[in-house]
Scaffold this motif. Structure first.
Motif, PDB file in Angstrom:
ATOM      1  N   ARG A   1      35.411  24.226  65.439  1.00  0.00           N
ATOM      2  CA  ARG A   1      34.661  22.812  65.698  1.00  0.00           C
ATOM      3  C   ARG A   1      33.787  23.155  64.867  1.00  0.00           C
ATOM      4  O   ARG A   1      33.489  21.677  63.894  1.00  0.00           O
ATOM      5  CB  ARG A   1      34.357  22.952  67.160  1.00  0.00           C
ATOM      6  CG  ARG A   1      33.030  21.216  67.429  1.00  0.00           C
ATOM      7  CD  ARG A   1      32.518  21.516  69.034  1.00  0.00           C
ATOM      8  NE  ARG A   1      33.655  21.395  69.173  1.00  0.00           N
ATOM      9  CZ  ARG A   1      32.518  22.383  70.434  1.00  0.00           C
ATOM     10  NH1 ARG A   1      32.275  22.805  70.967  1.00  0.00           N
ATOM     11  NH2 ARG A   1      33.403  22.818  71.436  1.00  0.00           N
TER      12      ARG A   1
ATOM     13  N   ALA B   1      31.404  33.178  71.697  1.00  0.00           N
ATOM     14  CA  ALA B   1      31.724  31.556  72.503  1.00  0.00           C
ATOM     15  C   ALA B   1      29.920  31.346  72.653  1.00  0.00           C
ATOM     16  O   ALA B   1      29.928  30.248  71.941  1.00  0.00           O
ATOM     17  CB  ALA B   1      32.287  31.805  73.629  1.00  0.00           C
ATOM     18  N   GLN B   2      29.211  31.993  72.991  1.00  0.00           N
ATOM     19  CA  GLN B   2      27.618  31.481  73.574  1.00  0.00           C
ATOM     20  C   GLN B   2      26.709  30.813  72.125  1.00  0.00           C
ATOM     21  O   GLN B   2      26.366  29.607  71.773  1.00  0.00           O
ATOM     22  CB  GLN B   2      26.812  31.917  74.217  1.00  0.00           C
ATOM     23  CG  GLN B   2      27.260  32.093  75.990  1.00  0.00           C
ATOM     24  CD  GLN B   2      26.260  32.881  77.048  1.00  0.00           C
ATOM     25  OE1 GLN B   2      25.695  33.827  76.399  1.00  0.00           O
ATOM     26  NE2 GLN B   2      26.698  32.962  77.642  1.00  0.00           N
TER      27      GLN B   2
ATOM     28  N   GLN C   1      32.322  37.110  75.164  1.00  0.00           N
ATOM     29  CA  GLN C   1      31.445  35.492  75.823  1.00  0.00           C
ATOM     30  C   GLN C   1      30.239  35.161  75.355  1.00  0.00           C
ATOM     31  O   GLN C   1      29.642  34.109  74.441  1.00  0.00           O
ATOM     32  CB  GLN C   1      30.998  35.619  77.498  1.00  0.00           C
ATOM     33  CG  GLN C   1      30.124  35.048  77.313  1.00  0.00           C
ATOM     34  CD  GLN C   1      29.033  35.541  79.551  1.00  0.00           C
ATOM     35  OE1 GLN C   1      29.327  36.669  79.304  1.00  0.00           O
ATOM     36  NE2 GLN C   1      28.672  34.465  80.335  1.00  0.00           N
TER      37      GLN C   1
ATOM     38  N   ASP D   1      28.089  27.598  70.999  1.00  0.00           N
ATOM     39  CA  ASP D   1      27.766  26.616  71.681  1.00  0.00           C
ATOM     40  C   ASP D   1      29.462  26.165  72.033  1.00  0.00           C
ATOM     41  O   ASP D   1      29.663  25.248  71.874  1.00  0.00           O
ATOM     42  CB  ASP D   1      27.084  25.822  71.318  1.00  0.00           C
ATOM     43  CG  ASP D   1      26.657  24.575  72.120  1.00  0.00           C
ATOM     44  OD1 ASP D   1      26.727  25.182  73.483  1.00  0.00           O
ATOM     45  OD2 ASP D   1      26.103  23.279  71.685  1.00  0.00           O
ATOM     46  N   ALA D   2      30.226  27.067  72.877  1.00  0.00           N
ATOM     47  CA  ALA D   2      31.547  26.710  72.877  1.00  0.00           C
ATOM     48  C   ALA D   2      32.415  27.815  74.681  1.00  0.00           C
ATOM     49  O   ALA D   2      31.800  28.500  74.857  1.00  0.00           O
ATOM     50  CB  ALA D   2      32.731  27.158  71.837  1.00  0.00           C
ATOM     51  N   ASP D   3      33.125  27.192  74.727  1.00  0.00           N
ATOM     52  CA  ASP D   3      33.615  27.761  75.588  1.00  0.00           C
ATOM     53  C   ASP D   3      34.177  29.210  75.540  1.00  0.00           C
ATOM     54  O   ASP D   3      34.385  30.173  75.938  1.00  0.00           O
ATOM     55  CB  ASP D   3      34.826  26.773  76.593  1.00  0.00           C
ATOM     56  CG  ASP D   3      33.748  25.941  77.229  1.00  0.00           C
ATOM     57  OD1 ASP D   3      32.659  26.003  77.763  1.00  0.00           O
ATOM     58  OD2 ASP D   3      34.635  25.068  77.844  1.00  0.00           O
ATOM     59  N   ASP D   4      35.370  28.738  73.816  1.00  0.00           N
ATOM     60  CA  ASP D   4      35.285  30.368  73.782  1.00  0.00           C
ATOM     61  C   ASP D   4      35.539  30.111  72.036  1.00  0.00           C
ATOM     62  O   ASP D   4      34.839  29.238  71.677  1.00  0.00           O
ATOM     63  CB  ASP D   4      36.862  29.801  74.538  1.00  0.00           C
ATOM     64  CG  ASP D   4      37.702  29.460  72.913  1.00  0.00           C
ATOM     65  OD1 ASP D   4      38.180  28.760  71.914  1.00  0.00           O
ATOM     66  OD2 ASP D   4      37.675  27.789  73.447  1.00  0.00           O
TER      67      ASP D   4
ATOM     68  N   THR E   1      37.123  28.414  69.212  1.00  0.00           N
ATOM     69  CA  THR E   1      37.110  27.017  69.716  1.00  0.00           C
ATOM     70  C   THR E   1      35.359  26.289  68.588  1.00  0.00           C
ATOM     71  O   THR E   1      35.658  25.160  68.081  1.00  0.00           O
ATOM     72  CB  THR E   1      37.076  26.287  71.306  1.00  0.00           C
ATOM     73  OG1 THR E   1      38.544  26.644  71.404  1.00  0.00           O
ATOM     74  CG2 THR E   1      36.892  24.461  70.585  1.00  0.00           C
ATOM     75  N   GLY E   2      35.045  27.098  69.097  1.00  0.00           N
ATOM     76  CA  GLY E   2      33.546  26.808  68.713  1.00  0.00           C
ATOM     77  C   GLY E   2      33.057  27.172  66.985  1.00  0.00           C
ATOM     78  O   GLY E   2      33.012  26.194  66.421  1.00  0.00           O
TER      79      GLY E   2
END
Length: 357
Positions: free
Chosen positions: A300, A286-287, A283, A290-293, A296-297
């Motif tokens: 991006r 991910a935070q 978490q 700035d992403a849900d996981d 992915t972050g």
């Protein structure tokens, strides 16, 4: 909340200030009482080093400019001999990770204190980790003698980095932060520092990629260099794992560019380890992105900043890919939150190599 961990703060001092490098170098040399200093700066950093040391010329007894990536043994021997011949009582390194690494390898055997002035986001200036390449094999170790006594951070020195190098170097620092979450010495303090580093580095690299100017650009550079400091300090305590073992093996064997190799390999190791991360670490990472996981972050971020994406584009051949898989697999077991098999090494490196594999 129940906590059970140990944390050892490392000695050292950081001085951070825009357009203050020359003054800070002088004050740090004075504070440490260094009067016979060997300046370590590669040929590409000679003009900058001359400008920054104009006020302390009387303290510099020799200059070593034979810096090479991954610190080949011949370079180490030459640098050590130069320091001994000059009777140096300290080392001043001005440059990127290879320059810092050269000063460290001198300090490893001499115990001379280092004042490090980084011009990239390598983060190695904050760690007691040294590296040396002999016969195309890179060896690393940890020793407090190589941890710089003082580090001077000046965002004006990194703001002139070419965009591609800035991205690669920033992602090298990002790799330190990510691996700090699962290194053998990872704990809540290193994870806190690493998450803050990820956030600062991502913001700074996006500012760079956007072509920001003026105050926005300066703020982005401050953020990048601050993130690099956090990356180095968290990694220094947490230690290295699978990602760094892979990158050091490839760099030492095939002389691949250090920062770019870290940038390419990182998403693949993170994707492999993500399922094994604890919920709080997953978490936090991910935070910070700035992403849900986190996977992915990170992907991006790579898309936003046009990051290097394959080992093939760094010059690794198919034959070297297979050799590299064997070199890394031979080092198993490697500390990692998820068990690593030779097949896992092959899958990670083949994915990092790119579609041409």
């Amino acid at each position: 909340m129940t906590l059970d961990f140990s944390y050892t703060a490392l000695p050292g001092r950081v001085a951070f200030g825009r357009d203050r490098a020359a003054d800070l170098i002088a004050s740090e040399l004075e504070r440490l009482g260094l009067e016979r200093v060997m300046l370590v700066a590669g040929e590409g950093e000679a003009a900058l080093a001359e400008r920054l040391t104009a006020g302390v010329r009387d303290r510099i007894v020799t200059v070593f400019d034979g810096v090479r990536m991954h610190v080949p043994n011949a370079v180490a021997e030459s640098a050590r001999a130069a320091a001994a011949s000059a009777g140096a009582d300290g080392l001043l390194s001005i440059g990127g990770g290879s320059t810092t690494g050269t000063a460290k390898i001198v300090a490893l055997t001499s115990g001379l204190p280092i004042v490090a002035v980084p011009t990239t986001y390598a983060g190695s200036e904050m760690t007691p980790v040294w590296g040396l390449t002999t016969d195309a094999r890179k060896e690393t170790g940890t020793d407090l003698r190589v941890l710089p006594a003082s580090v001077v951070y000046d965002p004006a020195l990194t703001q002139t980095l070419p965009a591609g190098m800035a991205v690669a170097s920033g992602l090298n620092a990002m790799a330190h932060c990510v691996e700090a979450f699962w290194g053998p010495g990872a704990n809540p303090v290193t994870s806190l520092h690493a998450a803050a580093g990820i956030r600062a580095l991502a913001a700074g690299m996006r500012a760079r990629a956007s072509g920001a100017e003026g105050t926005e650009a300066a703020d982005g550079e401050d953020s990048l260099l601050y993130g690099a400091y956090l990356a180095g300090s968290s990694f220094a305590v947490a230690g290295s794992g699978l990602h760094h073992k892979i990158c050091h093996a490839l760099g030492g064997a095939f002389d691949l560019p250090h920062a770019q190799t870290h940038a390419v390999v990182l998403p693949h190791v993170l994707a492999f380890n993500a399922p094994a991360l604890g919920a709080s670490d997953a978490q936090a990472m991910a935070q910070a992105l700035d992403a849900d996981d986190a996977v992915t972050g990170l992907r991006r971020l790579y898309a936003d900043i046009d990051a290097p994406s394959t080992l093939a584009e760094l010059g690794l051949t198919r034959a070297q890919l297979q050799e590299g898989i064997g070199i890394v697999a031979a080092r198993l077991p490697i500390p990692n939150p998820r068990p690593v098999s030779p097949d896992d090494v092959a899958a990670i490196l083949t994915a990092a190599y790119g579609p041409e594999a």
